[in-house]
Design an enzyme around this catalytic site. Structure first.
Site, PDB file in Angstrom:
ATOM      1  N   GLU A 182     -10.048   4.053   6.108  1.00  0.00           N
ATOM      2  CA  GLU A 182      -9.320   4.283   7.456  1.00  0.00           C
ATOM      3  C   GLU A 182     -10.175   5.062   8.420  1.00  0.00           C
ATOM      4  OE1 GLU A 182      -6.563   3.072   7.835  1.00  0.00           O
ATOM      5  OE2 GLU A 182      -5.637   2.423   5.777  1.00  0.00           O
ATOM      6  N   HIS A 185      -9.585  -3.994   9.746  1.00  0.00           N
ATOM      7  CA  HIS A 185      -9.473  -3.711   8.229  1.00  0.00           C
ATOM      8  C   HIS A 185      -9.936  -5.037   7.412  1.00  0.00           C
ATOM      9  CE1 HIS A 185      -7.853  -0.031   7.340  1.00  0.00           C
ATOM     10  NE2 HIS A 185      -6.975   0.014   7.957  1.00  0.00           N
ATOM     11  N   GLU A 189      -5.778  -3.318  12.478  1.00  0.00           N
ATOM     12  CA  GLU A 189      -5.229  -3.929  11.184  1.00  0.00           C
ATOM     13  C   GLU A 189      -6.265  -5.137  11.361  1.00  0.00           C
ATOM     14  OE1 GLU A 189      -3.519  -2.383   9.409  1.00  0.00           O
ATOM     15  OE2 GLU A 189      -2.537  -0.955  11.091  1.00  0.00           O
ATOM     16  N   GLU A 192       0.999  -1.450   0.196  1.00  0.00           N
ATOM     17  CA  GLU A 192       0.172  -0.016   0.101  1.00  0.00           C
ATOM     18  C   GLU A 192       0.819   1.349   0.045  1.00  0.00           C
ATOM     19  OE1 GLU A 192      -2.630   0.520   3.247  1.00  0.00           O
ATOM     20  OE2 GLU A 192      -3.890   1.980   2.080  1.00  0.00           O
ATOM     21  N   GLY A 245       2.970   2.436  10.846  1.00  0.00           N
ATOM     22  CA  GLY A 245       2.851   1.525  12.097  1.00  0.00           C
ATOM     23  C   GLY A 245       2.623   0.035  11.745  1.00  0.00           C
ATOM     24  N   ALA A 246       1.680  -0.100  10.738  1.00  0.00           N
ATOM     25  CA  ALA A 246       1.502  -1.511  10.481  1.00  0.00           C
ATOM     26  C   ALA A 246       0.545  -1.666   9.296  1.00  0.00           C
ATOM     27  CB  ALA A 246       0.696  -2.282  11.495  1.00  0.00           C
TER      28      ALA A 246
HETATM   29 ZN    ZN Z   1      -5.342   1.627   8.694  1.00  0.00          ZN
END
Ligand code: ZN
Length: 854
Positions: free
Chosen positions: A317, A298, A295, A126, A258-259
């Site tokens: 997001e 998501h 995460e 991404e 972050g992740a």
């Molecule tokens: Zn996110």
């Protein structure tokens, strides 16, 4: 450069991809310098694009080895951004397009695409990293099934989906869920796992693993517990069940953010997943919990339903942040979580919205999409969802979400799709509400009040300030939660939601026996700036009586801000009413310690600079620093006789537990130690450091000592203890910069960049030094401009290696318009120097140009 730049991408130009991708097979033969990637793309004409279409594939930095269509070699020459095949060279109907490329992961310092970190292969795709792995339609609305084969002489070979076969130095993975390329992931390395399992609501067993470097197994338990809590919560609260047999998390040391939520294979910055009592603070534990949840969430909001194009980024997001905030709020203290989220929103998003980088929650143009992973898209995006929920109510929110999941599962959706389910379920027209997605800038809510003959009149006005490219704006629909409190503290009008959607409106309350005190914007019901003149008595009254925990805190916060502003601009003395109110809060045992700790924290210097600027002053960083110091000292003196007792009352004995209640006590204790340090030269904090039994206490005490200039011995001790621990050493780097005396900060930074542990290629380390520099407001804005020059020098250096992180770190300059002419000129000169630097990336180039309003 922004709007006029030929590379600008516009939302209005969207059109569907030329072809459908029915399946893709990838084969990786791993090698640090020469990895081979074979791709077989099963393509078919897209009925939405009639007529025979050319094929355009994205690709960057790829060495093309071969290309074939339906097994027949095709001679093609890629350009700088990809590869085109004219329709005439393609068969009609479906076909298979095969390519083989070579890439060099070991030289990939941008940490995008396939790269290496400590000998381990990993990916970050991404937003547009997959094009650095193979030629592909690298856009989120092209979703397909991935089958992956990995060949490499490493013990652990992972990709998305379920494992289907493996042998000596190879493994095959199959992901049954169609996905866009940005969710692809591959990991290969010498890793160990921390296993567990979860039984889903329908009784399916899911294997869970956290994969780490040998030696880090002892720091996985918290992350695993957080994952299981998140899986359960998403079932209970949103009815969402996990959909694969296995869920893998991998910790990586070199990571830009972050992740990342790759399907079935989340990749984490090790900082965002590893935690143990002796290496992570309470705040780190809370952050790990929320990022793991983010995460994981998501998987439904992002993966099963993804974004049609990158302009819709907030669709996944904003919603996923909203969900992770709800999760933390449910697991911990709701009022404390709300205050923390609002503090972060004001510090980062209001700052962004009030400066040259302001953009709508859904932008309509960009040059580099990586520059739009912002506080506006994430945090304001979450606030917009919170407002929507307040407007339609909990029941319709739940129905709207059910409809969203049912209708759009497997699709790449838009904000229009999202709003449509709310409009349908609630019967509301959301046209005006949609302005929150399309108009940038923080509205100013002006409140005026009138009291006469038993009638209370509340008048609201809104102003929507101009932002880049949006000079004029229509009024927004602002949900304003209010309550009226009578003289004895009773709620004469309990919380109600005003749907304020005009430029100005008055609300009348009749038949009140006495003048009420209004509590406005309860729970921070909308992301706006409230302008309201309230007497000190009324603020103190709200501080004592408001039944809304957020607004009770807010009353103290506003009082503190007003006082600090007068100390800075009029040399006012600390106000006794403020000091006694703060003392009452700090020692109120009916309130939870975490809340009291937050109440004791004064507004940040950056916040004060923004506040003064908004009130028409030119903020003087040194004066702000001095006033804040003086107010801290006055608070310490006010509470002096009772501080030691509170400090010991908040001592948490026994084995460390990361639960919110224990963490709250530690936070209040550290707040008290910070005040005590202003009276005792740091002796209590030093004692706390040497007695500490966890990182929260030792690091907290270290920061307090550094702040009063008494930290050097403890700092050396800390380094000796933790020199081999990369995550703890990040803290060591950061705290010295953040707590340096303003005049010494630039030298501290220069010295740290010479330290053997400094590594420009590691984003955590770079951020530790230069992110902390932007956090030292008075140091960064020292009058000689040394801070500006240093940041510019290092951004230019980093840009050659890692444009994405360089661009993110450049926001240290976004607040330049607030300051005096000399500082403005120096900051602009630093940005000009960046803009003129050789080989400038699109990422940093766009940021510098936007900050200079080019
Ligand atoms: Zn996110």
């Amino acid at each position: 450069m922004t709007a006029a730049d030929p590379r600008t991408i516009y939302l209005s130009d969207y059109q569907p991809y030329s072809h459908l991708l029915e399946q893709v097979e990838l084969c990786f033969h791993l090698d640090p310098a020469a990895t081979r990637v074979k791709a077989r793309l099963h393509m078919a004409p897209n009925p939405l694009r009639p007529g025979k279409q050319d094929v355009r594939l994205d690709g960057e930095g790829l060495k093309l080895i071969s290309c074939a269509v339906n097994g027949e070699a095709l001679n093609v020459v890629p350009d700088a951004t990809g590869l085109s095949i004219a329709a005439a060279r393609l068969p009609s109907g479906a076909f298979v397009l095969e390519t083989e490329v070579e890439i060099a992961p070991e030289g990939n310092t941008a940490l995008e695409g396939l790269y290496m970190s400590n000998g381990m292969y990993c990916t970050q795709c991404e937003a547009e990293g997959f094009r650095k792995i193979t030629f592909y339609p690298d856009r989120p609305d092209v979703m397909t099934r991935f089958k992956v084969r990995i060949e490499g002489d490493l013990p652990v070979l992972l990709s998305n989906g379920n494992p289907v076969a493996q042998g000596e130095a190879w493994a095959e993975w199959d992901d049954p869920w169609p996905k866009p390329a940005y969710l692809f992931a591959l990991v290969a390395g010498d890793l160990v796992n921390f296993p567990d399992h979860f039984t889903t609501m329908s009784g399916r067993e899911v294997a869970l693993n956290i994969w780490v470097r040998p030696g880090d197994e002892g720091r996985c338990a918290w992350g695993m517990a957080s994952l299981k809590a998140a899986m359960l919560w998403d079932e209970q609260v949103y009815g969402r069940e996990y959909d694969l047999d296995i869920f893998n998390i991998v910790a990586v040391d070199d990571f830009n953010m972050g992740a990342m939520e790759n399907k079935g294979l989340n990749i984490f910055n090790s900082k965002a997943v590893l935690a143990s009592a002796d290496t992570a603070t309470d705040d780190d534990f809370a952050r790990v919990e929320s990022i793991i949840a983010h995460e994981y969430f998501h998987n439904w909001t992002g993966n099963r339903i993804t974004c049609r194009d990158w302009f819709q980024l907030c669709l996944k997001e904003g919603l996923t942040v909203y969900r992770d905030q709800q999760f933390s709020s449910d697991l911990r203290s709701a009022p404390v979580k709300r205050i923390q989220d609002v503090l972060a929103l004001r510090a980062r998003q209001f700052r962004e919205d009030g400066g040259p980088l302001a953009h709508p929650v859904r932008p309509d143009h960009y040059i580099e999409i990586n520059n739009f992973y912002t506080a506006t898209v994430y945090e304001k995006g979450a606030e917009v969802i919170g407002m929507l929920r307040r407007l339609v109510g909990d029941a319709d929110y739940a129905r709207a979400l059910d409809l969203y999941f049912a209708r759009h599962d497997g699709q790449a959706a838009t904000i229009e799709d999202w709003l449509a389910v709310f409009a349908e379920v609630s019967g509301r027209d959301l046209t005006q509400f949609k302005l929150w997605y399309t108009q940038a800038g923080t509205p100013v809510l002006k409140v005026s009040e009138d009291w006469a003959d038993g009638r209370y009149t509340l008048t609201l006005e809104q102003e929507n300030p101009p932002t880049p490219g949006q000079p004029e704006k229509a009024p927004k629909l602002i949900p304003v939660a209010i309550g009226l409190i009578g003289p004895n503290g009773d709620e004469v009008v309990p919380t109600q939601l005003l749907e304020f959607g005009e430029a100005k409106h008055s609300y009348v309350y009749d038949g009140l026996g006495a003048r009420p005190v209004a509590s406005i914007l309860r729970g921070f019901s909308a992301p706006v700036i409230v302008e309201r003149s309230v007497s000190i008595e009324d603020r103190a009254f709200l501080l004592a009586h408001d039944s809304d925990a957020f607004n009770r805190w807010e009353a103290g916060r506003t009082l503190g801000k007003e006082l600090l502003a007068r100390m800075i601009t009029e040399a006012a003395e600390p106000l006794p009413e403020f000091l006694t109110a703060m003392e009452a809060l700090a020692f109120d045992d009916t309130l939870e310690p975490a809340y009291r700790a937050l109440a004791l924290r004064l507004p940040s210097e950056d916040d004060m600079a923004a506040t003064l600027f908004a009130a028409g002053h030119v903020p003087d960083p040194a004066a702000i620093h001095a006033a804040r110091d003086a107010l801290h000292l006055a608070m310490a003196q006010q509470m002096r006789p009772r501080l030691a007792a509170l400090e010991s009352a908040m001592h948490v004995p026994g084995a460390y537990s990361a639960d919110a209640a224990s963490a709250g006590k530690r936070a209040l204790r550290l707040g008290v130690l910070g005040l005590l340090a202003r009276l005792d030269g740091g002796s209590a904090a030093r004692e706390a450091y040497y007695d500490a039994s966890n990182m929260t206490e030792s690091f907290g005490a270290l920061a307090i000592l550094l702040e009063i200039g008494e930290g050097s011995t403890v700092l050396a001790d800390f380094e000796e203890k933790f020199q081999d621990d990369r995550l703890v050493m990040d803290k060591w780097f950061a705290v010295q910069v953040a707590c340096a005396k303003p005049e010494a900060m630039a030298d501290v930074v220069r010295d740290l960049t010479q330290h053997r542990g400094f590594d420009i290629k590691n984003p955590n380390r770079f951020r530790a030094v230069f992110g902390a520099m932007a956090a030292n407001h008075a140091g960064f804005h020292e009058a000689d401009g040394a801070g500006y020059d240093l940041l510019a020098d290092w951004l230019i250096k980093l840009d050659r290696l890692n444009p994405q992180t360089a661009a993110r770190m450049s926001t240290g300059f976004e607040s330049w318009p607030r300051y005096d002419i000399d500082r403005q000129e120096m900051m602009r000169a630093a940005l000009e120097r960046i803009l003129a630097s050789k080989g400038l990336s699109r990422d940093l180039g766009e940021m510098a140009a936007r900050m200079l309003a080019r």
